[in-house]
Design an enzyme around this catalytic site. Sequence first.
Site, PDB file in Angstrom:
ATOM      1  CB  SER A 143      -3.997   3.125 -10.529  1.00 21.64           C
ATOM      2  OG  SER A 143      -4.206   2.290  -9.411  1.00 21.64           O
ATOM      3  CE1 TYR A 156      -3.688   7.384  -6.865  1.00 22.04           C
ATOM      4  CE2 TYR A 156      -4.722   5.228  -6.610  1.00 22.04           C
ATOM      5  CZ  TYR A 156      -3.637   6.001  -6.989  1.00 22.04           C
ATOM      6  OH  TYR A 156      -2.506   5.396  -7.489  1.00 22.04           O
TER       7      TYR A 156
HETATM    8  N1  LIG Z   1       2.557   2.242  -5.460  1.00 24.83           N
HETATM    9  C1  LIG Z   1       1.406   1.775  -5.906  1.00 24.83           C
HETATM   10  O1  LIG Z   1       0.863   0.809  -5.342  1.00 24.83           O
HETATM   11  C2  LIG Z   1       0.764   2.383  -7.133  1.00 24.83           C
HETATM   12  C3  LIG Z   1      -0.289   1.687  -7.717  1.00 24.83           C
HETATM   13  C4  LIG Z   1      -0.906   2.222  -8.836  1.00 24.83           C
HETATM   14  C5  LIG Z   1      -0.486   3.416  -9.358  1.00 24.83           C
HETATM   15  N2  LIG Z   1       0.528   4.102  -8.765  1.00 24.83           N
HETATM   16  C6  LIG Z   1       0.912   5.386  -9.346  1.00 24.83           C
HETATM   17  O2  LIG Z   1       2.303   5.396  -9.610  1.00 24.83           O
HETATM   18  C7  LIG Z   1       2.760   6.738  -9.616  1.00 24.83           C
HETATM   19  C8  LIG Z   1       4.022   6.819  -8.781  1.00 24.83           C
HETATM   20  O3  LIG Z   1       3.686   6.540  -7.422  1.00 24.83           O
HETATM   21  P1  LIG Z   1       4.655   5.743  -6.433  1.00 24.83           P
HETATM   22  O4  LIG Z   1       3.948   4.541  -6.014  1.00 24.83           O
HETATM   23  O5  LIG Z   1       5.995   5.638  -7.011  1.00 24.83           O
HETATM   24  O6  LIG Z   1       4.612   6.736  -5.167  1.00 24.83           O
HETATM   25  P2  LIG Z   1       5.714   7.671  -4.497  1.00 24.83           P
HETATM   26  O7  LIG Z   1       6.889   6.861  -4.110  1.00 24.83           O
HETATM   27  O8  LIG Z   1       4.991   8.441  -3.456  1.00 24.83           O
HETATM   28  O9  LIG Z   1       6.162   8.636  -5.693  1.00 24.83           O
HETATM   29  C9  LIG Z   1       5.354   9.715  -6.110  1.00 24.83           C
HETATM   30  C10 LIG Z   1       6.185  10.637  -6.966  1.00 24.83           C
HETATM   31  O10 LIG Z   1       5.347  11.712  -7.438  1.00 24.83           O
HETATM   32  C11 LIG Z   1       6.027  12.939  -7.215  1.00 24.83           C
HETATM   33  N3  LIG Z   1       5.064  14.026  -7.032  1.00 24.83           N
HETATM   34  C12 LIG Z   1       4.034  14.082  -6.151  1.00 24.83           C
HETATM   35  N4  LIG Z   1       3.406  15.261  -6.257  1.00 24.83           N
HETATM   36  C13 LIG Z   1       4.053  15.965  -7.235  1.00 24.83           C
HETATM   37  C14 LIG Z   1       3.867  17.251  -7.802  1.00 24.83           C
HETATM   38  N5  LIG Z   1       2.912  18.089  -7.386  1.00 24.83           N
HETATM   39  N6  LIG Z   1       4.719  17.651  -8.788  1.00 24.83           N
HETATM   40  C15 LIG Z   1       5.700  16.829  -9.213  1.00 24.83           C
HETATM   41  N7  LIG Z   1       5.922  15.605  -8.716  1.00 24.83           N
HETATM   42  C16 LIG Z   1       5.103  15.191  -7.727  1.00 24.83           C
HETATM   43  C17 LIG Z   1       6.875  12.709  -5.967  1.00 24.83           C
HETATM   44  O11 LIG Z   1       7.996  13.565  -5.944  1.00 24.83           O
HETATM   45  P3  LIG Z   1       8.189  14.884  -5.047  1.00 24.83           P
HETATM   46  O12 LIG Z   1       7.509  14.631  -3.728  1.00 24.83           O
HETATM   47  O13 LIG Z   1       9.672  15.005  -4.960  1.00 24.83           O
HETATM   48  O14 LIG Z   1       7.562  15.972  -5.848  1.00 24.83           O
HETATM   49  C18 LIG Z   1       7.340  11.268  -6.198  1.00 24.83           C
HETATM   50  O15 LIG Z   1       8.485  11.259  -7.030  1.00 24.83           O
HETATM   51  C19 LIG Z   1       1.603   7.580  -9.097  1.00 24.83           C
HETATM   52  O16 LIG Z   1       0.940   8.191 -10.186  1.00 24.83           O
HETATM   53  C20 LIG Z   1       0.704   6.565  -8.425  1.00 24.83           C
HETATM   54  O17 LIG Z   1      -0.652   6.981  -8.406  1.00 24.83           O
HETATM   55  C21 LIG Z   1       1.166   3.606  -7.673  1.00 24.83           C
END
Ligand SMILES: NC(=O)c1ccc[n+]([C@@H]2O[C@H](COP(=O)([O-])OP(=O)(O)OC[C@H]3O[C@@H](n4cnc5c(N)ncnc54)[C@H](OP(=O)(O)O)[C@@H]3O)[C@@H](O)[C@H]2O)c1
Length: 267
Positions: A143, A156
């Site tokens: 991130s 985070y």
């Molecule tokens: N959106 C942003 O602005 C942003 C920015 C920078 C970085 N990121 C990073 O991108 C990645 C994906 O996030 P996203 O934005 O797509 O958010 P999201 O829509 O909330 O997706 C998060 C994913 O992680 C999975 N997850 C959470 N806890 C888990 C666990 N204990 N075991 C296995 N899977 C787990 C969830 O699936 P289940 O609930 O089905 O397990 C879901 O598929 C993350 O690492 C986040 O930190 C996001």
Amino acid sequence: MFENQVVWITGASSGIGEALAYEFAKCGARLILSARREDELTRVMQSCVQNGAAADSISIVLLDVTDEAALPSKVADAQALWGRIDMLINNAGISQRSLCIDTDMATYRRLFEVDVFGKIALTKEVLPIMLKQGSGHMAVTASVAGKIGVSQRTGYCAAKHAMMGFFDALRSEVSKDGIRVTTITPGFIRTAISEHALKGDGSKFGKVDANIAGGMDVKECASVIMRGFKKGKQEIPVGKGIEMKALTIKRFFPNMLFKMVAKASNS
Ligand SMILES: NC(=O)c1ccc[n+]([C@@H]2O[C@H](COP(=O)([O-])OP(=O)(O)OC[C@H]3O[C@@H](n4cnc5c(N)ncnc54)[C@H](OP(=O)(O)O)[C@@H]3O)[C@@H](O)[C@H]2O)c1
């Protein structure tokens, strides 16, 4: 480029992981989709097939990345599907929305279990397979928060900084073995991240906040990431807002950036 490659995506039930699954499916990759929610993974798998992917090119391996004891058998299941793992995208993650003063240690530990130790543990299980193959690609969704500290994200930001350090260090160890390592540094992307984020007491934040609502479309994010993979980039920044400019400001004018972040936090 990715045709018939075995690509394992964690956090594939939602957001960036889901959007990447569609991109890789379009490229003819063999996909292993992982997360905890089976119904959501099935929905993503069906969507890939409806969009032209072969049904036998996509599999689900249910996985909670914090269940370290279960990881060896999950990795064995994943490897058994096609006999190899060409790429692991360590994408599963959760965020935070709470001031340090209000955040329980249990919440910090939970963030680190998912965002740090879950990723390290899975990487360590998959690494010997890639070393034996003599090839592989490890990617992590880190991130902008892995480079810049911002308010209400102490845990985070610490976790994402840790992941940048871990994967940069890993790259230096394994590039000689034919293994590539890519860090992805998204800014604000429109996903369910803030809804799933933890408050100080560990409960869910449960809403879409303004930064995420105004962020980059997740499909666009996935296509930028794919372009980065195809070009062989080692670090892929992706986003469209002021947070992306902040990366450059931090690098060249760190004091100015610290002032800007403090001002934004207190406004
Ligand atoms: N959106 C942003 O602005 C942003 C920015 C920078 C970085 N990121 C990073 O991108 C990645 C994906 O996030 P996203 O934005 O797509 O958010 P999201 O829509 O909330 O997706 C998060 C994913 O992680 C999975 N997850 C959470 N806890 C888990 C666990 N204990 N075991 C296995 N899977 C787990 C969830 O699936 P289940 O609930 O089905 O397990 C879901 O598929 C993350 O690492 C986040 O930190 C996001």
